[in-house]
Design a protein around this motif. Structure first.
Motif, PDB file in Angstrom:
ATOM      1  N   VAL A  80       0.821  -1.280   0.104  1.00  0.00           N
ATOM      2  CA  VAL A  80      -0.005  -0.002  -0.006  1.00  0.00           C
ATOM      3  C   VAL A  80       0.847   1.286  -0.145  1.00  0.00           C
ATOM      4  O   VAL A  80       0.629   2.106  -0.879  1.00  0.00           O
ATOM      5  CB  VAL A  80      -1.003   0.007   1.104  1.00  0.00           C
ATOM      6  N   LEU A  81       1.921   1.362   0.903  1.00  0.00           N
ATOM      7  CA  LEU A  81       2.707   2.428   1.071  1.00  0.00           C
ATOM      8  C   LEU A  81       3.635   2.625  -0.267  1.00  0.00           C
ATOM      9  O   LEU A  81       3.728   3.762  -0.679  1.00  0.00           O
ATOM     10  CB  LEU A  81       3.560   2.272   2.104  1.00  0.00           C
ATOM     11  N   SER A  82       4.023   1.443  -1.055  1.00  0.00           N
ATOM     12  CA  SER A  82       4.512   1.545  -2.255  1.00  0.00           C
ATOM     13  C   SER A  82       3.814   2.235  -3.348  1.00  0.00           C
ATOM     14  O   SER A  82       4.324   2.980  -4.212  1.00  0.00           O
ATOM     15  CB  SER A  82       5.158   0.304  -2.795  1.00  0.00           C
ATOM     16  N   ALA A 108       8.809  -9.421  -4.303  1.00  0.00           N
ATOM     17  CA  ALA A 108       7.608  -9.092  -4.750  1.00  0.00           C
ATOM     18  C   ALA A 108       7.266  -7.560  -4.284  1.00  0.00           C
ATOM     19  O   ALA A 108       6.780  -6.622  -5.079  1.00  0.00           O
ATOM     20  CB  ALA A 108       6.362  -9.920  -4.076  1.00  0.00           C
ATOM     21  N   VAL A 109       7.752  -7.003  -3.081  1.00  0.00           N
ATOM     22  CA  VAL A 109       7.434  -5.563  -2.756  1.00  0.00           C
ATOM     23  C   VAL A 109       8.443  -4.868  -3.723  1.00  0.00           C
ATOM     24  O   VAL A 109       8.120  -3.576  -3.984  1.00  0.00           O
ATOM     25  CB  VAL A 109       7.682  -5.523  -1.336  1.00  0.00           C
ATOM     26  N   ALA A 110       9.567  -5.164  -3.901  1.00  0.00           N
ATOM     27  CA  ALA A 110      10.569  -4.328  -4.614  1.00  0.00           C
ATOM     28  C   ALA A 110      10.086  -4.096  -5.878  1.00  0.00           C
ATOM     29  O   ALA A 110      10.406  -3.160  -6.627  1.00  0.00           O
ATOM     30  CB  ALA A 110      11.777  -5.140  -4.367  1.00  0.00           C
ATOM     31  N   VAL A 111       9.553  -5.253  -6.700  1.00  0.00           N
ATOM     32  CA  VAL A 111       8.695  -5.040  -7.923  1.00  0.00           C
ATOM     33  C   VAL A 111       7.695  -3.844  -7.882  1.00  0.00           C
ATOM     34  O   VAL A 111       7.591  -3.105  -8.995  1.00  0.00           O
ATOM     35  CB  VAL A 111       8.247  -6.325  -8.740  1.00  0.00           C
ATOM     36  N   VAL A 112       6.833  -3.891  -6.916  1.00  0.00           N
ATOM     37  CA  VAL A 112       5.714  -2.776  -6.832  1.00  0.00           C
ATOM     38  C   VAL A 112       6.314  -1.498  -6.635  1.00  0.00           C
ATOM     39  O   VAL A 112       5.866  -0.718  -7.398  1.00  0.00           O
ATOM     40  CB  VAL A 112       4.904  -3.349  -5.568  1.00  0.00           C
ATOM     41  N   ASN A 113       7.427  -1.312  -6.025  1.00  0.00           N
ATOM     42  CA  ASN A 113       8.067  -0.249  -5.620  1.00  0.00           C
ATOM     43  C   ASN A 113       8.645   0.248  -7.049  1.00  0.00           C
ATOM     44  O   ASN A 113       8.831   1.614  -7.310  1.00  0.00           O
ATOM     45  CB  ASN A 113       9.009  -0.362  -4.708  1.00  0.00           C
ATOM     46  N   LEU A 114       9.359  -0.638  -7.604  1.00  0.00           N
ATOM     47  CA  LEU A 114      10.162  -0.290  -9.071  1.00  0.00           C
ATOM     48  C   LEU A 114       8.968   0.246 -10.081  1.00  0.00           C
ATOM     49  O   LEU A 114       9.181   1.200 -10.756  1.00  0.00           O
ATOM     50  CB  LEU A 114      10.854  -1.262  -9.567  1.00  0.00           C
ATOM     51  N   LEU A 115       7.903  -0.246  -9.926  1.00  0.00           N
ATOM     52  CA  LEU A 115       6.850   0.098 -10.873  1.00  0.00           C
ATOM     53  C   LEU A 115       6.358   1.533 -10.890  1.00  0.00           C
ATOM     54  O   LEU A 115       5.889   2.252 -11.613  1.00  0.00           O
ATOM     55  CB  LEU A 115       5.706  -1.046 -11.027  1.00  0.00           C
ATOM     56  N   MET A 116       6.519   1.833  -9.363  1.00  0.00           N
ATOM     57  CA  MET A 116       5.941   3.154  -9.198  1.00  0.00           C
ATOM     58  C   MET A 116       6.832   4.490  -9.891  1.00  0.00           C
ATOM     59  O   MET A 116       6.462   5.675  -9.686  1.00  0.00           O
ATOM     60  CB  MET A 116       5.788   3.423  -7.344  1.00  0.00           C
ATOM     61  N   LYS A 154       5.687   8.351 -10.901  1.00  0.00           N
ATOM     62  CA  LYS A 154       6.595   9.619 -10.555  1.00  0.00           C
ATOM     63  C   LYS A 154       7.266  10.152 -11.407  1.00  0.00           C
ATOM     64  O   LYS A 154       7.339  11.302 -11.480  1.00  0.00           O
ATOM     65  CB  LYS A 154       7.845   8.895  -9.561  1.00  0.00           C
ATOM     66  N   MET A 155       7.686   9.773 -12.616  1.00  0.00           N
ATOM     67  CA  MET A 155       8.344  10.240 -13.771  1.00  0.00           C
ATOM     68  C   MET A 155       7.501  11.221 -14.500  1.00  0.00           C
ATOM     69  O   MET A 155       7.703  12.221 -14.914  1.00  0.00           O
ATOM     70  CB  MET A 155       8.833   9.211 -14.500  1.00  0.00           C
ATOM     71  N   LEU A 156       6.219  10.639 -14.563  1.00  0.00           N
ATOM     72  CA  LEU A 156       5.319  11.448 -15.399  1.00  0.00           C
ATOM     73  C   LEU A 156       4.814  12.468 -14.519  1.00  0.00           C
ATOM     74  O   LEU A 156       4.145  13.502 -15.123  1.00  0.00           O
ATOM     75  CB  LEU A 156       4.064  10.498 -15.446  1.00  0.00           C
ATOM     76  N   LEU A 157       4.375  12.422 -13.339  1.00  0.00           N
ATOM     77  CA  LEU A 157       3.686  13.435 -12.395  1.00  0.00           C
ATOM     78  C   LEU A 157       4.901  14.414 -11.570  1.00  0.00           C
ATOM     79  O   LEU A 157       4.327  15.567 -11.698  1.00  0.00           O
ATOM     80  CB  LEU A 157       2.872  12.834 -11.228  1.00  0.00           C
ATOM     81  N   PHE A 158       6.138  14.109 -11.366  1.00  0.00           N
ATOM     82  CA  PHE A 158       6.847  14.957 -10.536  1.00  0.00           C
ATOM     83  C   PHE A 158       8.123  15.221 -11.515  1.00  0.00           C
ATOM     84  O   PHE A 158       9.080  15.771 -10.861  1.00  0.00           O
ATOM     85  CB  PHE A 158       7.227  14.193  -9.251  1.00  0.00           C
ATOM     86  N   ALA A 159       8.403  14.716 -12.519  1.00  0.00           N
ATOM     87  CA  ALA A 159       9.623  15.205 -13.262  1.00  0.00           C
ATOM     88  C   ALA A 159       9.666  16.566 -13.571  1.00  0.00           C
ATOM     89  O   ALA A 159       8.655  17.182 -14.182  1.00  0.00           O
ATOM     90  CB  ALA A 159       9.835  14.262 -14.367  1.00  0.00           C
ATOM     91  N   GLU A 185      14.704  17.660 -16.959  1.00  0.00           N
ATOM     92  CA  GLU A 185      15.481  16.492 -16.270  1.00  0.00           C
ATOM     93  C   GLU A 185      15.382  15.092 -16.997  1.00  0.00           C
ATOM     94  O   GLU A 185      14.289  14.983 -17.782  1.00  0.00           O
ATOM     95  CB  GLU A 185      14.730  16.361 -14.978  1.00  0.00           C
ATOM     96  N   PRO A 186      16.444  14.552 -17.288  1.00  0.00           N
ATOM     97  CA  PRO A 186      16.522  13.296 -18.165  1.00  0.00           C
ATOM     98  C   PRO A 186      15.179  12.268 -17.788  1.00  0.00           C
ATOM     99  O   PRO A 186      15.079  12.244 -16.435  1.00  0.00           O
ATOM    100  CB  PRO A 186      17.806  12.640 -17.982  1.00  0.00           C
ATOM    101  N   TRP A 187      14.753  11.689 -18.745  1.00  0.00           N
ATOM    102  CA  TRP A 187      13.614  10.719 -18.249  1.00  0.00           C
ATOM    103  C   TRP A 187      14.061   9.416 -17.557  1.00  0.00           C
ATOM    104  O   TRP A 187      13.182   8.993 -16.764  1.00  0.00           O
ATOM    105  CB  TRP A 187      13.059  10.267 -19.674  1.00  0.00           C
ATOM    106  N   TRP A 188      15.274   9.120 -17.618  1.00  0.00           N
ATOM    107  CA  TRP A 188      15.829   7.859 -16.950  1.00  0.00           C
ATOM    108  C   TRP A 188      16.244   8.049 -15.322  1.00  0.00           C
ATOM    109  O   TRP A 188      16.436   7.424 -14.633  1.00  0.00           O
ATOM    110  CB  TRP A 188      17.032   7.471 -17.635  1.00  0.00           C
ATOM    111  N   LEU A 189      16.425   9.542 -15.073  1.00  0.00           N
ATOM    112  CA  LEU A 189      16.975   9.905 -13.653  1.00  0.00           C
ATOM    113  C   LEU A 189      15.802   9.250 -12.595  1.00  0.00           C
ATOM    114  O   LEU A 189      16.254   8.620 -11.547  1.00  0.00           O
ATOM    115  CB  LEU A 189      16.922  11.434 -13.665  1.00  0.00           C
ATOM    116  N   THR A 190      14.618   9.395 -12.627  1.00  0.00           N
ATOM    117  CA  THR A 190      13.700   9.002 -11.791  1.00  0.00           C
ATOM    118  C   THR A 190      13.756   7.592 -11.547  1.00  0.00           C
ATOM    119  O   THR A 190      13.878   6.948 -10.447  1.00  0.00           O
ATOM    120  CB  THR A 190      12.310   9.512 -11.931  1.00  0.00           C
ATOM    121  N   PRO A 191      13.732   6.629 -12.602  1.00  0.00           N
ATOM    122  CA  PRO A 191      13.707   5.119 -12.420  1.00  0.00           C
ATOM    123  C   PRO A 191      15.190   4.798 -11.899  1.00  0.00           C
ATOM    124  O   PRO A 191      15.162   3.997 -11.088  1.00  0.00           O
ATOM    125  CB  PRO A 191      13.594   4.741 -13.938  1.00  0.00           C
ATOM    126  N   LEU A 192      16.039   5.444 -12.397  1.00  0.00           N
ATOM    127  CA  LEU A 192      17.407   5.156 -11.900  1.00  0.00           C
ATOM    128  C   LEU A 192      17.470   5.276 -10.450  1.00  0.00           C
ATOM    129  O   LEU A 192      18.000   4.482  -9.345  1.00  0.00           O
ATOM    130  CB  LEU A 192      18.562   6.019 -12.570  1.00  0.00           C
TER     131      LEU A 192
END
Length: 390
Positions: free
Chosen positions: A76-78, A109-117, A121-126, A130-137
């Protein structure tokens, strides 16, 4: 996995748990919602910022239930971190809890959910430019650090628990070994009691039998036999009392060691047999080394004692020859007596020679017995001075 996901954790907290949860709540509140309020800057409060701060505060409050439902709360927090950057510290804390308490597949499993977020994040707060890959990295790096740290803590705790369990097991095994040693010592004492009492009681029986069948014997002989009976009975009772006192002790390690007979006491044993009416020809041509174990002399004494007792039982009054010689780094004991059809009425357990053979074998020696072609019964034993000489 579903069962583990839905199974609740214990809700009770210790004092340490309350302290840890309180400190964690204060840290994530200071790292997430508090800076997002804009109190430390000039940015005005907007509806979007208000929603971000509210979700961040709710995420911090939700951490109080991370021990009860770690996996569900982490998911839920992820999801909340995808729309609320102020929830990132609380999401990281929940993910750390999963890695520590559940590990393995649940943490992945929790790490995968957190990575999908990282996508929302990239779409709403970039920010612009700012490079598109910075938030995923950054999301990937943060997730890897939190999961790795949690798995390390989990492994360390398991190692400590394993070492503690191993220490408890070693202590238990040591207690078992001590108990086995005590039981073995009690068994050894019981064998010593059998050997000693058999010798003493055989003397009593011989002299009592002589008094029964020779009531007309001279008063001096009767007095002598009565003295032997009294002395042997007194010694038997004294030795029995000593043995039983040791057997009743709760801890054999605290019991004082009783004086044990040795090679030098065999002469007294022979004198006692002669006094009982058994002619014994005794020859000793051996001197033990200075550093020899006392067990060698004790075993030799018990072998001679049992041999003389058997001779007195099965060939009463017949000559006995006893010799102690040094051979092959040890002592050789040889006892011979004439075979006789006459036998005393002294009962026996029938295990004396078996016990002697076991005693000699445990000491690293050998024991042979049987009739010879010359009409004699021969018992021969060899005991090494040291067990490694076997």
């Amino acid at each position: 996995m579903v069962g583990a996901l839905l199974s609740p954790r214990r809700s009770g907290r210790s004092t340490r748990d309350w302290i840890v949860d309180g400190v964690l709540f204060a840290l994530v509140l200071a790292a997430g919602p508090l800076p997002a309020t804009g109190l430390f800057g000039d940015d005005p409060m907007t509806p979007a910022r208000g929603v971000n701060v509210a979700l961040g505060v709710l995420s911090c409050v939700a951490l109080w239930w991370r021990r009860r439902w770690p996996v569900q709360l982490s998911i839920v927090l992820s999801l909340a971190t995808g729309v609320s950057p102020a929830s990132d510290p609380a999401g990281a804390a929940a993910m750390f809890t999963v890695a520590v308490h559940r590990g393995g597949g649940m943490a992945a499993a929790v790490a995968v959910v957190n990575l999908l977020m990282a996508v929302p994040k990239m779409l709403l707060f970039a920010e612009a430019g700012e490079p598109w890959w910075l938030t995923p990295l950054l999301t990937t790096f943060g997730t890897a650090v939190v999961i790795s740290w949690g798995m390390w803590v989990r492994a360390r705790r398991q190692l400590v628990q394993s070492l503690a369990e191993r220490a408890r097991r070693a202590e238990t095994e040591q207690q078992l070994r001590v108990e086995q040693a005590r039981r073995g010592e009690r068994t050894q004492i019981a064998r010593e009691m059998h050997d000693t009492l058999a010798h003493r009681i055989s003397l009593l029986s011989m002299h009592a039998g002589a008094l029964e069948f020779r009531p007309d014997a001279p008063p001096a002989d009767i007095a002598k036999a009565a003295g032997v009976i009294r002395s042997s009975a007194h010694q038997a009772l004294s030795e029995l009392r000593d043995v039983l006192a040791v057997l009743r002790e709760g801890d054999l390690d605290d019991a004082p060691d009783r004086p044990q007979p040795g090679l030098d006491d065999i002469g007294d044993l022979v004198a006692s047999a002669r006094q009982a009416g058994t002619p014994v020809a005794y020859t000793r041509e051996v001197e033990p080394p200075e550093d020899v174990s006392s067990a060698v002399g004790r075993n030799a004494y018990r072998i001679v004692q049992e041999a003389l007792t058997n001779a007195r039982k099965h060939a009463p009054g017949r000559p006995v020859s006893l010799s102690l010689t040094e051979a092959d780094g040890g002592v050789r004991i040889e006892v011979r007596n004439e075979l006789s059809r006459a036998s005393s009425a002294i009962p026996g357990a029938g295990t004396g020679l078996v016990g002697l053979a076991e005693r000699a074998s445990l000491a690293g020696g050998t024991l042979e017995h049987g009739a010879t072609g010359r009409g004699e019964f021969r018992l021969a034993a060899w005991l090494p001075w040291r067990s490694e000489d076997r």
